[in-house]
Design a protein around this motif. Structure first.
Motif, PDB file in Angstrom:
ATOM      1  N   UNK A  77       0.773  -1.029  -0.161  1.00  0.00           N
ATOM      2  CA  UNK A  77      -0.148   0.021  -0.043  1.00  0.00           C
ATOM      3  C   UNK A  77       1.061   1.534   0.051  1.00  0.00           C
ATOM      4  N   UNK A  78       1.759   1.933  -1.518  1.00  0.00           N
ATOM      5  CA  UNK A  78       2.286   2.856  -1.703  1.00  0.00           C
ATOM      6  C   UNK A  78       1.500   3.896  -1.090  1.00  0.00           C
ATOM      7  N   UNK A 114      -1.276  -4.588   5.758  1.00  0.00           N
ATOM      8  CA  UNK A 114      -2.454  -3.180   5.700  1.00  0.00           C
ATOM      9  C   UNK A 114      -3.827  -4.255   5.191  1.00  0.00           C
ATOM     10  N   UNK A 115      -4.834  -3.656   5.708  1.00  0.00           N
ATOM     11  CA  UNK A 115      -6.770  -4.495   6.266  1.00  0.00           C
ATOM     12  C   UNK A 115      -7.005  -3.070   6.347  1.00  0.00           C
ATOM     13  N   UNK A 116      -7.787  -2.832   5.217  1.00  0.00           N
ATOM     14  CA  UNK A 116      -8.187  -1.422   5.068  1.00  0.00           C
ATOM     15  C   UNK A 116     -10.159  -2.126   4.689  1.00  0.00           C
ATOM     16  N   UNK A 144      -5.784  -0.082   9.759  1.00  0.00           N
ATOM     17  CA  UNK A 144      -4.597  -0.513   9.583  1.00  0.00           C
ATOM     18  C   UNK A 144      -3.438  -1.442   8.745  1.00  0.00           C
ATOM     19  N   UNK A 145      -2.163  -1.033   8.965  1.00  0.00           N
ATOM     20  CA  UNK A 145      -1.026  -1.416   8.230  1.00  0.00           C
ATOM     21  C   UNK A 145       0.416  -2.204   9.695  1.00  0.00           C
ATOM     22  N   UNK A 163      -4.815   5.717   9.939  1.00  0.00           N
ATOM     23  CA  UNK A 163      -5.640   4.852  10.001  1.00  0.00           C
ATOM     24  C   UNK A 163      -6.167   4.934   8.779  1.00  0.00           C
ATOM     25  N   UNK A 164      -5.793   5.624   7.789  1.00  0.00           N
ATOM     26  CA  UNK A 164      -6.617   5.792   6.474  1.00  0.00           C
ATOM     27  C   UNK A 164      -5.751   5.193   5.766  1.00  0.00           C
ATOM     28  N   UNK A 165      -6.571   5.183   4.540  1.00  0.00           N
ATOM     29  CA  UNK A 165      -5.596   4.492   3.014  1.00  0.00           C
ATOM     30  C   UNK A 165      -4.584   5.859   2.815  1.00  0.00           C
TER      31      UNK A 165
END
Length: 283
Positions: free
Chosen positions: A44-45, A84-86, A93-94, A101-103
């Motif tokens: 997740x860059x 990460x898990x969005x 979170x990553x 806590x945001x993408x």
């Protein structure tokens, strides 16, 4: 004789047009950034400031890439987040590199993270920094620029050689390597206090291990001479988990440009040689 003169004039005109097209490339108003995930895991860059980069965050599965354009004057950093898990709203979170806590990142990532840093101007400055630790290999390759334009970064995976005292683990696996400053919070490792200048702040045991594995990346705060590079009028490929010698490509003005290739200028040179030979035969 008239036909020969006509051919000579046309050849001269064509040569002048090609020479003009092949002239020095001036600094342009924007830089093209191609961000590539060559890792075996999803990344997740993150980018700050991210206005020109999909709001500062996005997902790249293995083998995927995305292309962005940033204006001259942009000063920022790019890094990868892992584990990460969005949710559908971009909240989550990553394990490494998290920026809250945001993408979409609006702040710097949490250490440890391998950072690609840029200052875009008439003469760009760029580097890869491990001062805040390491999470994934990252290489910055400038393409079609003028100047030093060296490949910067770290293509070694420091997770496999991370000292135990710096290792970040999840489920028994090392997922990142912290900096000595982050772990020990000592002036000697953080280049502060009496060590807050390039004369007294020197490489330590830990930064030397980073430097040995990644000679073209910042290993501590004053590691400037071998770690920061300049280039003008260039585009950049930021590739995660790539070799420094790996060929990477970018599109510019609807043309494909690749690192390590002969490129358009060599093609133009070849055409010039052919036409000069033809011209001499007509003389």
């Amino acid at each position: 004789m008239a036909l020969q003169l006509h051919l000579q004039n046309n050849l001269l005109l064509l040569i002048l047009v090609i020479i003009s097209a092949a002239g020095p490339r001036t600094s342009e108003s924007a830089r093209i950034f191609t961000i590539v995930n060559n890792c075996k895991e999803t990344l997740w860059p993150a980018v700050t400031p991210g206005d020109n980069f999909n709001g500062g965050g996005f997902v790249l599965k293995p083998g995927q890439s995305k292309v962005f354009t940033a204006p001259v004057g942009w000063v920022g950093r790019i890094w990868a987040r892992t584990g990460c898990n969005f949710d559908k709203n971009g909240n989550g979170s990553c394990q490494t590199g998290a920026c809250g806590s945001s993408l979409k990142c609006t702040a710097s990532g949490k250490a440890p993270a391998s950072l690609a840093e840029f200052t875009l101007a008439a003469l760009d400055f760029y580097d890869v920094s491990l001062v805040d630790g390491f999470n994934v290999p990252v290489v910055v390759t400038p393409i079609n620029g003028k100047g030093n334009c060296s490949i910067a970064g770290c293509d070694s995976d420091l997770r496999s050689s991370c000292p135990d005292e710096l290792a970040v683990k999840a489920n028994g696996k090392i997922i990142a390597c912290r900096s000595a400053c982050d772990v020990f919070n000592a002036d000697e490792y953080c280049c502060r206090g009496v060590y807050g200048n390039p004369v007294t702040c020197k490489a330590t045991f830990y930064s030397s291990k980073f430097k040995q594995a990644c000679p073209k990346a910042y290993s501590y705060a004053y590691d400037d001479p071998t770690s920061i590079f300049t280039c003008s009028g260039t585009d950049y490929v930021i590739s995660f988990c790539s070799s420094r010698n790996q060929t990477v490509c970018t599109y510019h003005n609807n043309q494909l440009h690749c690192s390590g290739s002969r490129g358009l200028n060599s093609l133009i040179t070849s055409w010039l040689i052919i036409m000069l030979v033809a011209f001499s035969m007509l003389s």
